[in-house]
Write a protein that holds these residues in place. Structure first.
Motif, short mmCIF file in Angstrom:
data_model
loop_
_atom_site.label_atom_id
_atom_site.label_comp_id
_atom_site.label_asym_id
_atom_site.label_seq_id
_atom_site.Cartn_x
_atom_site.Cartn_y
_atom_site.Cartn_z
N TYR A 147 0.84 -1.21 0.00
CA TYR A 147 0.00 0.00 0.00
C TYR A 147 0.87 1.25 0.00
CZ TYR A 147 -4.05 -2.95 0.95
OH TYR A 147 -5.04 -3.89 0.85
N HIS A 148 0.44 2.24 -0.79
CA HIS A 148 1.31 3.40 -1.02
C HIS A 148 1.65 4.15 0.26
CE1 HIS A 148 -2.33 5.93 -0.65
NE2 HIS A 148 -1.50 6.96 -0.55
N ASP A 149 0.74 4.14 1.25
CA ASP A 149 1.01 4.87 2.49
C ASP A 149 1.70 4.00 3.54
OD1 ASP A 149 -1.17 3.25 2.90
OD2 ASP A 149 -2.40 4.78 3.88
N MET A 150 2.10 2.77 3.14
CA MET A 150 2.85 1.90 4.04
C MET A 150 4.28 1.65 3.56
SD MET A 150 0.93 1.24 6.59
CE MET A 150 1.85 -0.11 7.35
N LEU A 151 4.62 2.22 2.42
CA LEU A 151 5.94 1.99 1.87
C LEU A 151 7.02 2.58 2.78
CD1 LEU A 151 5.20 2.71 -1.90
CD2 LEU A 151 5.51 0.48 -0.80
N GLU A 152 8.14 1.86 2.89
CA GLU A 152 9.29 2.27 3.70
C GLU A 152 8.91 2.45 5.17
OE1 GLU A 152 12.05 5.04 1.84
OE2 GLU A 152 10.86 4.93 0.01
N VAL A 205 -0.35 -1.83 -4.42
CA VAL A 205 -1.52 -2.67 -4.59
C VAL A 205 -2.81 -1.86 -4.55
CG1 VAL A 205 -1.67 -3.22 -2.12
CG2 VAL A 205 -2.60 -4.82 -3.81
N ASP A 206 -2.86 -0.79 -3.76
CA ASP A 206 -4.09 0.00 -3.71
C ASP A 206 -4.23 0.91 -4.93
OD1 ASP A 206 -1.85 1.29 -2.61
OD2 ASP A 206 -3.06 2.71 -1.50
N VAL A 207 -3.12 1.36 -5.49
CA VAL A 207 -3.18 2.18 -6.70
C VAL A 207 -3.76 1.37 -7.86
CG1 VAL A 207 -1.78 3.41 -8.42
CG2 VAL A 207 -1.34 3.73 -5.98
N GLN A 208 -3.50 0.06 -7.87
CA GLN A 208 -4.06 -0.79 -8.92
C GLN A 208 -5.58 -0.71 -8.95
OE1 GLN A 208 -2.39 -4.82 -8.59
NE2 GLN A 208 -0.49 -3.92 -7.79
N GLU A 209 -6.17 -0.50 -7.80
CA GLU A 209 -7.64 -0.47 -7.69
C GLU A 209 -8.20 0.94 -7.80
OE1 GLU A 209 -9.61 -3.03 -7.51
OE2 GLU A 209 -8.09 -4.59 -7.32
N GLU A 210 -7.37 1.94 -7.89
CA GLU A 210 -7.86 3.32 -7.97
C GLU A 210 -8.60 3.54 -9.28
OE1 GLU A 210 -6.09 7.80 -7.21
OE2 GLU A 210 -4.87 6.35 -8.33
N ASN A 242 12.33 3.22 -15.74
CA ASN A 242 12.00 2.62 -14.45
C ASN A 242 11.24 3.63 -13.63
OD1 ASN A 242 12.08 1.07 -12.06
ND2 ASN A 242 14.07 1.91 -11.48
N THR A 243 9.98 3.32 -13.29
CA THR A 243 9.23 4.29 -12.50
C THR A 243 8.22 3.60 -11.59
OG1 THR A 243 8.04 6.41 -12.62
CG2 THR A 243 7.30 4.68 -14.10
N ARG A 244 7.89 4.29 -10.50
CA ARG A 244 6.85 3.88 -9.58
C ARG A 244 5.58 4.65 -9.92
NH1 ARG A 244 7.69 4.48 -3.12
NH2 ARG A 244 9.48 3.14 -3.66
N ILE A 245 4.49 3.94 -10.18
CA ILE A 245 3.22 4.58 -10.53
C ILE A 245 2.43 4.83 -9.25
CG2 ILE A 245 1.02 4.25 -11.73
CD1 ILE A 245 2.55 2.63 -13.82
N MET A 246 2.11 6.09 -9.01
CA MET A 246 1.46 6.45 -7.75
C MET A 246 0.04 6.97 -7.94
SD MET A 246 3.64 5.52 -5.59
CE MET A 246 2.92 6.17 -4.09
#
Length: 587
Positions: A104-109, A162-167, A129-133
């Motif tokens: 989940y994007h707000d749990m990274l690192e 994983v949550d961005v996939q569902e956005e 190479n990129t992170r899709i947010m």
């Protein structure tokens, strides 16, 4: 219509002509898997047993088809497992798109489960190479990734929480500057050609030389007629780097065969005696097998300017497609009247083939490792696809299996990774339905991905695996001895019954150890429907030597055998037999 980021991602992949994704489901990519599930009529998902296989298959798919190979892995360890196959694509310049999940994007690192920054991890292997947010980022990111993979011939990587996939697209808020700009590019158009004055300089250099040799690699595939014409005009013997094995028939009068550790007497004579070298589409890495410094002037043809002069100083570099450049160059070449250099190299090439054949007779037990390759070579149809793993089996394939332009050949090139053989073969079976596919593998490499036999069974892929079983890491064993003069250490392998392992997952298994039964067992193996394994027990002491053994290697060999290498007497006996005896005596 796409409803969320994962749908948009998959729809864009389809728009770019991607019709197959290799991967393994995981909770970090559930959104992407659902988007694939609902588009099964347009997109094929191939489930593997290990993500490394997915990346190898994507790389091989790109090599076989020229289109983007795509692999998918979950967050954390799934993405990490892709790396070996992706480095294969990077080093052999295959266009591959890797897609991975993130937490989940707000749990990274935040030290959560599987919290691996895959975009950071993939920095070295990727050209994009990129992170899709955000779902609003999908369009541009996927377009750029696919475009970069094709244009720069390398690995592009996208990773999505994983949550961005569902956005949903409605939930995403694009920035004011984020305007839709559909990309028109699908592949490079037009052929890059060198300047006419550079072609003139190259022709003058080659016309002035008296003893020209050619080194052809994978970049010359598709330019066979032009290569043959060039070699005939120049009276030049053609040596082939491994990835270029199929560019010219192995029994063609103008080729001397392989180069390097898998080289031949003819190639050694060509490289040692030439005064000019034409390199076509090759970055063969072992510089010790090129002409000596100052010996030969060089012209190099490559589609990438970065490769010019990389291995051997190039006086003239011609950047462009090999076929087109050779057409222009051939029009400027004069046919050499003196063919004595070519004739001398051809004589040595014939002698090499005679020595290899003599080494197989009379048949003996334990079997010569080249024997099954020689039998397979006689049985190959013109449309066969052949892959090999990395190891002793690679050298055997290079030397004993004759291929030509009607065949397709694949192997992990610059990376030279073990365990690539079965994934490459499965990718070939998917890319070329109806063509016979053969993989020559060692017992070391196949053991690494043995579970993937179940993948071949699952998808009814009619791959035929020829397992060269010597219960040792054969190439490493001889490298320990030759390169440093050290005794062989920890190369012996715990035996595996690969025929029974094949049967355990639903494939057919065959095995043979006696030369007299080889033809019959191979015929049954080749005729078997679906995936099948033929395990051939061979002599573990048969040496892997270069065609001409240097004085340094001779000293190392003597040192290692006297220093306690296991089975030294058997190894000494093998060195007294052909073809090793002829290699040890060659100058």
């Amino acid at each position: 219509m796409p409803r969320n980021a994962a749908d948009f991602l998959v729809e864009t992949l389809i728009d770019w002509g991607i019709d197959t994704i290799f991967g393994l489901p995981g909770d970090g990519i559930n959104g992407v898997m659902e988007a694939i599930r609902t588009r099964q009529d347009k997109l094929r998902f191939i489930q593997v047993r290990h993500e490394e296989t997915a990346a190898f298959m994507a790389c091989a798919h790109a090599k076989w088809t020229g289109r983007i190979g795509c692999c998918l892995a979950t967050s954390g360890p799934g993405g990490i497992h892709l790396l070996n196959g992706l480095y294969d694509a990077k080093l052999d310049r295959a266009p591959v798109l890797a897609i991975t999940g993130l937490q989940y994007h707000d749990m990274l690192e935040s030290f959560t489960q599987q919290d691996v920054d895959l975009d950071k991890l993939f920095q070295d292997v990727s050209i994009y190479n990129t992170r899709i947010m955000s779902a609003a980022h999908i369009g541009k990111a996927v377009e750029l990734a696919c475009r970069s993979a094709l244009a720069r011939r390398g690995v592009a990587h996208l990773t999505l929480p994983v949550d961005v996939q569902e956005e949903t697209l409605e939930e995403a808020s694009p920035s004011p500057r984020n305007k839709p700009h559909p990309a028109g590019m699908r592949a490079a158009e037009g052929l890059l050609l060198p300047r006419p004055e550079d072609l003139d300089r190259a022709a003058a250099l080659l016309n002035d030389a008296s003893r020209v040799a050619i080194l052809a690699g994978r970049g010359a595939l598709g330019a066979t007629a032009e290569l043959e014409r060039c070699a005939d005009l120049l009276g030049a013997p053609v040596a082939k780097a491994l990835l270029g094995k199929a560019v010219m028939a192995d029994d063609h009068a103008l080729t001397t065969g392989g180069i390097g550790l898998y080289g031949t007497f003819g190639t050694h004579r060509a490289m040692a005696g030439c005064d000019a070298l034409l390199i076509i589409g090759s970055t063969f890495p072992y510089v010790e097998y090129y002409p000596q410094p100052g010996q030969a002037r060089a012209v190099q043809i490559d589609r990438d300017a970065q490769h010019i002069g990389l291995r051997h100083p190039a006086e003239v570099g011609l950047v462009g497609d090999a076929k087109a450049v050779l057409e222009e160059l051939n029009a400027r070449l004069k046919r050499k009247a003196d063919r004595s250099f070519l004739a001398d190299c051809q004589k040595e090439a014939r002698r090499w083939r005679e020595v290899l054949a003599a080494g197989l007779t009379p048949p003996r037990t334990p079997m010569h490792p080249g024997a099954p390759l020689a039998v397979l070579s006689r049985r190959l149809t013109a449309d066969a696809v052949v892959v090999t793993d990395s190891g002793h089996n690679t050298g055997l394939t290079a030397r004993y299996l004759d291929l030509g332009p009607s065949h397709a050949f694949g192997v992990s090139g610059l990376l030279a990774s073990m365990s690539c053989g079965l994934p490459y073969a499965m990718a070939a079976a998917l890319a070329f339905p109806g063509r016979p596919v053969f993989a020559v593998v060692g017992d070391g490499g196949l053991a690494m991905q043995l579970g993937e036999l179940a993948t071949a069974v699952r998808y009814r892929l009619p791959v035929k695996l020829l397992v060269i079983k010597n219960n040792t890491l054969g190439q490493i064993k001889w490298e320990q001895i030759l390169f440093l003069g050290n005794p062989e250490y920890e190369c012996d392998l715990q035996p595996i019954d690969f025929a029974k392992a094949a049967e355990a997952v639903g494939a057919q298994g065959f095995s043979v150890s006696e030369p007299g039964a080889l033809e019959e067992r191979m015929q049954a193996w080749m005729a078997a429907p679906g995936p099948a394994v033929l395990e051939v027990a061979v002599d573990p002491n048969e040496p892997l030597l270069p065609a001409v053994v240097s004085e340094t290697y001779r000293k190392h060999l003597e040192k290692a055998l006297e220093a306690g290498t296991a089975g030294a007497e058997a190894l000494k006996a093998a060195l007294r037999r052909l073809p090793a005896k002829a290699m040890m005596e060659a100058k």
